[in-house]
Design an enzyme around this catalytic site. Structure first.
Site, PDB file in Angstrom:
ATOM      1  CB  SER A   1      -0.891  -0.021   1.237  1.00 53.67           C
ATOM      2  OG  SER A   1      -1.652   1.137   1.251  1.00 53.67           O
ATOM      3  N   GLY A   2       0.598   2.135  -0.921  1.00 47.46           N
ATOM      4  CA  GLY A   2       1.328   3.401  -1.008  1.00 47.46           C
ATOM      5  C   GLY A   2       2.561   3.324  -1.883  1.00 47.46           C
TER       6      GLY A   2
ATOM      7  CB  THR B   1      -3.611   3.983  -7.654  1.00 43.19           C
ATOM      8  OG1 THR B   1      -4.066   2.922  -6.834  1.00 43.19           O
ATOM      9  CG2 THR B   1      -4.779   4.690  -8.274  1.00 43.19           C
TER      10      THR B   1
ATOM     11  CG  ASN C   1      -1.700   5.656  -0.603  1.00 39.60           C
ATOM     12  OD1 ASN C   1      -1.636   6.872  -0.734  1.00 39.60           O
ATOM     13  ND2 ASN C   1      -1.893   4.823  -1.609  1.00 39.60           N
TER      14      ASN C   1
ATOM     15  CB  SER D   1      -5.057   3.664   0.731  1.00 44.35           C
ATOM     16  OG  SER D   1      -4.903   2.286   0.632  1.00 44.35           O
ATOM     17  CB  SER D   2      -6.932   1.358  -4.186  1.00 45.94           C
ATOM     18  OG  SER D   2      -6.079   2.188  -4.932  1.00 45.94           O
TER      19      SER D   2
ATOM     20  N   GLY E   1      -2.557  -3.244  -2.181  1.00 41.16           N
ATOM     21  CA  GLY E   1      -1.257  -3.848  -1.897  1.00 41.16           C
ATOM     22  C   GLY E   1      -1.223  -4.533  -0.549  1.00 41.16           C
TER      23      GLY E   1
ATOM     24  CD  GLU F   1      -4.087  -2.271   3.617  1.00 41.03           C
ATOM     25  OE1 GLU F   1      -4.389  -1.361   2.861  1.00 41.03           O
ATOM     26  OE2 GLU F   1      -4.922  -2.922   4.277  1.00 41.03           O
TER      27      GLU F   1
HETATM   28  N1  LIG Z   1       5.162   8.154 -10.118  1.00 38.08           N
HETATM   29  C1  LIG Z   1       4.851   8.933  -9.108  1.00 38.08           C
HETATM   30  N2  LIG Z   1       5.176  10.247  -9.134  1.00 38.08           N
HETATM   31  C2  LIG Z   1       4.850  11.041  -8.101  1.00 38.08           C
HETATM   32  N3  LIG Z   1       4.203  10.625  -6.997  1.00 38.08           N
HETATM   33  C3  LIG Z   1       3.846   9.323  -6.907  1.00 38.08           C
HETATM   34  C4  LIG Z   1       4.149   8.413  -7.956  1.00 38.08           C
HETATM   35  N4  LIG Z   1       3.685   7.218  -7.605  1.00 38.08           N
HETATM   36  C5  LIG Z   1       3.109   7.380  -6.363  1.00 38.08           C
HETATM   37  N5  LIG Z   1       3.201   8.651  -5.963  1.00 38.08           N
HETATM   38  C6  LIG Z   1       2.719   9.200  -4.675  1.00 38.08           C
HETATM   39  O1  LIG Z   1       2.429   8.168  -3.811  1.00 38.08           O
HETATM   40  C7  LIG Z   1       1.085   8.152  -3.390  1.00 38.08           C
HETATM   41  C8  LIG Z   1       0.570   6.735  -3.286  1.00 38.08           C
HETATM   42  O2  LIG Z   1       0.515   6.133  -4.538  1.00 38.08           O
HETATM   43  P1  LIG Z   1      -0.661   5.157  -4.939  1.00 38.08           P
HETATM   44  O3  LIG Z   1      -1.953   5.662  -4.487  1.00 38.08           O
HETATM   45  O4  LIG Z   1      -0.487   4.869  -6.370  1.00 38.08           O
HETATM   46  O5  LIG Z   1      -0.296   3.905  -4.099  1.00 38.08           O
HETATM   47  P2  LIG Z   1      -0.928   2.470  -4.213  1.00 38.08           P
HETATM   48  O6  LIG Z   1       0.187   1.528  -4.470  1.00 38.08           O
HETATM   49  O7  LIG Z   1      -2.054   2.464  -5.174  1.00 38.08           O
HETATM   50  O8  LIG Z   1      -1.436   2.215  -2.764  1.00 38.08           O
HETATM   51  P3  LIG Z   1      -2.728   1.435  -2.269  1.00 38.08           P
HETATM   52  O9  LIG Z   1      -2.433   0.006  -2.314  1.00 38.08           O
HETATM   53  O10 LIG Z   1      -2.902   1.928  -0.902  1.00 38.08           O
HETATM   54  O11 LIG Z   1      -3.827   1.843  -3.148  1.00 38.08           O
HETATM   55  C9  LIG Z   1       0.350   8.951  -4.474  1.00 38.08           C
HETATM   56  O12 LIG Z   1      -0.772   9.566  -3.940  1.00 38.08           O
HETATM   57  C10 LIG Z   1       1.420   9.963  -4.858  1.00 38.08           C
HETATM   58  O13 LIG Z   1       1.426  11.020  -3.972  1.00 38.08           O
HETATM   59 MG   LIG Z   2      -3.998   2.302  -5.044  1.00 39.92          MG
END
Ligand SMILES: Nc1ncnc2c1ncn2[C@@H]1O[C@H](COP(=O)(O)OP(=O)(O)OP(=O)(O)O)[C@@H](O)[C@H]1O
Ligand SMILES: [Mg+2]
Length: 1039
Positions: free
Chosen positions: A122-123, A127, A172, A175-176, A399, A401
């Site tokens: 997660s994070g 996404t 996050n 977070s999704s 992801g 957790e």
């Molecule tokens: N390529 C990137 N460039 C800039 N910031 C990023 C990038 N990837 C992630 N981030 C930052 O990290 C945060 C978390 O990313 P994201 O929501 O994609 O995580 P996730 O893997 O989908 O987590 P979860 O499993 O909780 O959904 C985003 O809100 C953003 O602020």
């Molecule tokens: Mg996500």
């Protein structure tokens, strides 16, 4: 993605520049080329080195490792997308766009389906990665108006689903809280024509409960913060998150990284783009608001200890928003309906029960609405065209957790990650093995940790945790979370990946509470609190709660609670079983597609940019199986490439293969590596690929290529420039020749037309000429018209200048004879008229005199015609030339005319010059001062002249008196003038006699003389022998 040659060349040039950037070459772009490939430290060093330079992407073959930068990087622009479009993986620095582009191009060329599995905890940025890929397709795929519609919907489905399905967690801020698998459908031209979304297990418990530091789903805060006053009033909401029980538990309604107000605007706009009607949007917000109102319902125990509603205000709004009568709702929340044989009985709830029922209802309403929303979006993304499509699936699922307290939701989420890891292991091993087999290359298996053992622990039939959990939920009797724990200890107690407080050794026990069990996941240990497992798995919604919802006037609710739902006698599937089935479905879907991987790594827990936490990253590298993946990739050969691609890149290094190789690609590669002196143990030739064992071999080749590239670039540049200039020149030349040809053709055609026209004209002319005397007809009409025109034109230009030239009239062609005659007459008349109108009074008088002369002499005297052209004068002797004395004597008679004459004596006929003067009364013959003879007009009998051309005139006088002189014989050069004047003065014209041959005259009364007139050779006057005066004159005709 069809591109013109020029675009492609420009891109290649850009790519070359990009790949030359030193910064991009920090560390190693592909771990496969890492020499110390078994060393985790070397792996980490490379990741760290690149991360420091903001190089967040690194490959392991075709797998993309992505580090979350926690800051905005300038690497997602349109320009970057263009750079990566249509370029091979290894030609440019690693990028998510390179992966997206390769997936797309493979799909297009092989016409098969693919999916991109994005994993990480997660994070870690899953996404975000999936959004970047979607954006890349949105920008790079061909677009039309319809395709743009689909594109917008695909893109804007994200903010809607994120608003309803994402929340701030400790890990996050966005977070999704649901799993998402999205299919993007492409037509055969590569246009994105549709999509479909599958959602997995929304974490509904979040609606009613959030851990400290976490939030409920974004949409609640967005509505409260961003909704306009009127909307809030209509929904009965206050602009204050603190007012709502469901929003305050995490104690962090405000998050600095989230702007609820602007997100609200985005969501509202996106809802309309994904085709959700205005009325549906209204119903949707009513539901969101009603969940908040539900959360604020409070119950108090009445005297009997039963639950009673405490605040009716919230109930009023709930009733309004859900369109259900308040009493009905109230009863549903405070009573359970029990069916006893034939009748239904309502049994009151305790306060705890009522709270449970309320929360269950809130979760059910929200969860079902979320599913409705996904279905609605799918309707809007549906592609109506039935022709075959290929798809690229994007899997962005929650992801792995680990929280301080992990519950049922984390159990499901981590189980899901376990399944995906299993799929990853199977597919990577399978594909690697298949590739070596296919290529006929020897391969030795690599040991790796297979997490199947954990998957089995969770999902095995009858023995797995899921089975035990379901059993406990379904069995009759008093089942609790603790009985479940006991059961697990009993059945799977000896499993190496399962431990509880009771089973643990002394040391471990300290970290486990009595209600905890711990699973040793592939990604690490997670301790779950068993409390709530049964409840959450049952997800019970009391029956009358459901029935009440069916009465709702809110159409979404009505749709989400259909009357056809299986009745309570048949127990619905438990949550975990549903989830397990949906995962099986997902694995099936993925199994039919070609896999690609993005492994996301979180560099630190603090969401801080630039911080690289070694321990944290090392842990993820480990559990994501990156080292194993690398080892598998490297087990046989570090590097493999299709012959065509390898040859294409490195052919400049060998003179035999540069610039083009005529044979097969495999033969070309053979020649090339021979030239590069590859040792036999360094490579293997497969059926379609070359396999290189050590990275250093490839590095040496690549370094040589880098050196050679600069020289080549200059050469290519020069060639290309030359080619372009030559091309331009040739184009211009061709164009010039073309224009020339066209022009010549045009001129020749015009010339031919002119000639044809001339021939026709000449032919007609000749024919006309030949038939000119025939009556007018088709053959000669034009010719005759021409003749007429030509004659009349010529005539106009050659008209006689004066009447005197009238005989110069142009001779007409036969057809115009009559016309010409008529015109001539007309013209003469016109000339005459003009002449007449033009003469003066004096001239008229003069002409009248001439007329008189003509009257007297025309046709009578031979010399008359010659005299016509000589104009008459008033007098031939000026007054001044006359003798003054003589003049004085006759002046009183008014001198009218005087003329010099020669007088012939009566005797002897001697010539004497004299002046003849006519006055009013008489004619005088003067000799200087003497009047020689006066002849009164009364005594003038007549005047004789000959018919010949002499100038003699004889004045016959009446001789009453012998003294008087006789007739006068005179010669006058102005004979006609003098006689005309005389006739006017005497007012007679018949006194002139024109005689022939001879004339008698009176010398004196009684004595006659004779004058003979003759024509002769010359003009002479003499006295003939017969005593006659003989006048010979030359004939005017012979003159
Ligand atoms: N390529 C990137 N460039 C800039 N910031 C990023 C990038 N990837 C992630 N981030 C930052 O990290 C945060 C978390 O990313 P994201 O929501 O994609 O995580 P996730 O893997 O989908 O987590 P979860 O499993 O909780 O959904 C985003 O809100 C953003 O602020
Ligand atoms: Mg996500």
């Amino acid at each position: 993605m069809a591109q013109s040659l020029e675009e492609r060349c420009n891109r290649i040039l850009r790519n070359m520049e990009a790949s030359l950037t030193a910064r991009d070459r920090v560390g190693i772009q592909d771990f496969v080329l890492l020499d110390a490939y078994t060393s985790e430290t070397a792996f980490l060093d490379n990741l760290r080195k690149r991360f420091r330079e903001n190089l967040i992407y690194t490959y392991i073959g075709t797998l993309l490792v992505s580090l979350n930068p926690y800051k905005e990087l300038d690497i997602y622009s349109k320009k970057q997308m263009d750079t990566y479009m249509g370029v091979n993986f290894f030609e440019l620095p690693p990028h998510i766009y390179a992966l997206a582009d390769n997936v797309f191009r493979t799909m297009m060329s092989e016409f098969n389906n693919h999916f991109i599995l994005i994993s990480g905890e997660s994070g870690a940025g899953k996404t975000e990665a999936s959004k970047k890929i979607l954006h890349f397709y949105a920008v790079s795929c061909p677009s039309t108006k319809i395709l743009n519609n689909v594109r917008d919907r695909l893109l804007l489905s994200n903010p809607v689903l994120e608003a309803f399905g994402n929340a701030k967690t400790l890990k996050n801020d966005n977070s999704s809280r649901f799993g998402k698998y999205m299919d993007i459908q492409f037509d055969h031209q590569g246009g994105a024509v549709g999509g479909h979304i599958l959602s997995y297990l929304l974490e509904k418990s979040r609606v009613v409960h959030q851990n400290h530091g976490e939030r409920n789903f974004h949409i609640f805060y967005q509505l409260v913060d961003g909704g306009d006053e009127e909307l809030l009033r209509w929904l009965g909401l206050r602009r204050d998150c603190q007012h709502y029980n469901y929003l305050v538990q995490g104690d962090c309604a405000k998050v600095s990284s989230v702007n609820d107000r602007s997100d609200w605007r985005t969501v509202c706009k996106a809802l309309s783009v994904v085709n959700i009607s205005e009325s549906d949007v209204e119903h949707l917000f009513e539901i969101v608001a009603s969940v908040l109102h539900l959360g604020n319902l409070k119950f108090e125990a009445d005297t009997r200890g039963y639950a009673a509603l405490h605040n009716s205000q919230e109930m009023h709004w709930l009733s309004k928003l859900l369109g259900i009568p308040a009493q009905v709702l109230e009863q549903a929340l405070t009573h359970r309906k029990i069916e006893a044989k034939t009748e239904e009985v309502f049994s009151p709830f305790s306060v705890d029960h009522a709270v449970y029922a309320r929360d269950a209802l809130a979760k059910a309403v929200y969860g079902r609405t979320f599913n409705w929303l996904v279905n609605k979006i799918n309707e809007s993304l549906a592609n109506v065209d039935s022709s075959r499509k290929t798809v690229i699936g994007l899997l962005d699922i929650y992801g792995f957790e680990v929280f301080t307290v992990n519950s049922f939701e984390q159990f499901c989420i981590n189980y899901c990650n376990e399944k995906l890891q299993q799929l990853f292991i199977q597919l990577t091993l399978k594909s690697e093995q298949a590739e070596y087999e296919m290529e006929g290359v020897e391969w030795e298996p690599v040991p790796y940790f297979n997490n199947k053992i954990i998957c089995d622990l969770v999902e095995e039939k009858h023995r797995g945790i899921i089975s035990l959990l379901d059993e406990e939920c379904l069995r009759p009797g008093e089942a609790t979370d603790f009985t479940l724990l006991e059961k697990m200890e009993e059945i799977i107690g000896g499993h190496p990946h399962f431990v509880t407080h009771k089973l643990a050794d002394q040391k471990t026990r300290k970290s486990l509470a009595r209600g905890d069990f711990r699973l040793l996941h592939y990604a690490g240990e997670v301790t779950y609190s068993v409390i709530g497992f049964l409840d959450k798995n049952n997800d019970l919604l009391y029956r009358n709660g459901k029935e009440v919802m069916q009465q709702s006037k809110n159409l979404i609710i009505k749709h989400c609670f259909p009357p056809s739902e299986p009745d309570h006698k048949k127990r619905p599937e438990t949550v975990v079983t549903q989830f397990k089935s949906s995962l099986v479905g997902l694995i099936e879907i993925l199994g039919t597609k070609e896999p690609w991987y993005v492994r996301c790594i979180k560099p630190n827990e603090a969401k801080e940019p630039g911080r690289f936490d070694d321990v944290l990253v090392r842990h993820q590298v480990k559990y994501l199986g990156l080292m194993e993946h690398l080892r598998v990739r490297r087990a046989g050969f570090a590097y493999r490439r299709k012959y065509e691609i390898f040859l294409q890149r490195y052919k400049p290094l060998c003179p035999d293969t540069w610039p083009s190789w005529k044979g097969t690609a495999a033969e070309g590669v053979q020649v090339l590596i021979k030239h590069l002196r590859y040792q036999p143990d360094e490579y293997k030739m497969g059926r379609t690929k070359i396999f290189i064992r050590h990275p250093r071999t490839l590095f040496a080749t690549e370094d040589a290529f880098q050196v050679c590239k600069h020289k080549l670039a200059t050469k290519i540049q020069a060639k290309y420039k030359g080619y372009r200039v030559k091309g331009d020149y040739q184009k211009q030349k061709e164009a010039a020749t073309k224009i020339e040809n066209c022009w010549r053709g045009l001129v020749a055609r015009k010339e031919r037309e002119k000639r044809e026209w001339a021939v026709a004209i000449i032919k007609r002319f000749i024919k006309g000429f030949m038939t000119r005397n025939e009556p007018s007809g088709a053959d000669n009409r034009e010719y005759l018209s021409y003749v007429r025109h030509s004659y009349l034109t010529r005539l106009r230009e050659n008209l006689p200048k004066t009447l005197l030239h009238k005989d110069s009239w142009l001779t007409p062609p036969p057809i115009l004879k009559e016309t010409s005659l008529f015109l001539k007459q007309l013209f003469i008349r016109h000339m005459v008229r003009k002449y007449v109108q033009g003469i003066t009074e004096e001239r008229k008088a003069l002409l009248l005199l001439k007329v008189q002369t003509s009257f007297m002499f025309k046709g009578k005297k031979e010399s008359y015609p010659l005299s016509v052209c000589t104009p008459f004068l008033d007098t031939r002797i000026d007054i001044g030339d006359m003798n003054m004395k003589a003049l004085r004597m006759i002046q009183h008679e008014n001198v009218k005319y005087s003329v010099p004459v020669v007088k012939y004596d009566r005797n002897g006929f001697r010539p004497r010059p004299r002046q003849l003067v006519f006055t009013r009364d008489a004619a005088y013959l003067l000799d200087e001062a003497k009047i020689k003879q006066r002849i009164r007009y009364g005594s003038l009998k007549g005047v004789s002249v000959s018919n010949l051309s002499d100038n003699f005139l004889i004045l016959h006088v009446t001789c009453d008196d012998v003294k008087q002189k006789g007739d006068l014989v005179l010669e006058c050069d102005f004979l006609f003038e003098a006689l005309t004047k005389l006739s006017v003065i005497v007012d007679k014209c018949d006194f002139i006699q024109v005689v022939q041959d001879s004339v008698r005259f009176d010398i004196q009364p009684g004595r006659e003389g004779v004058v003979d007139f003759r024509s002769g050779q010359e003009s002479v006057v003499y006295r003939a022998k017969n005593g006659h005066l003989t006048v010979e004159s030359t004939s005017t005709k012979s003159r």
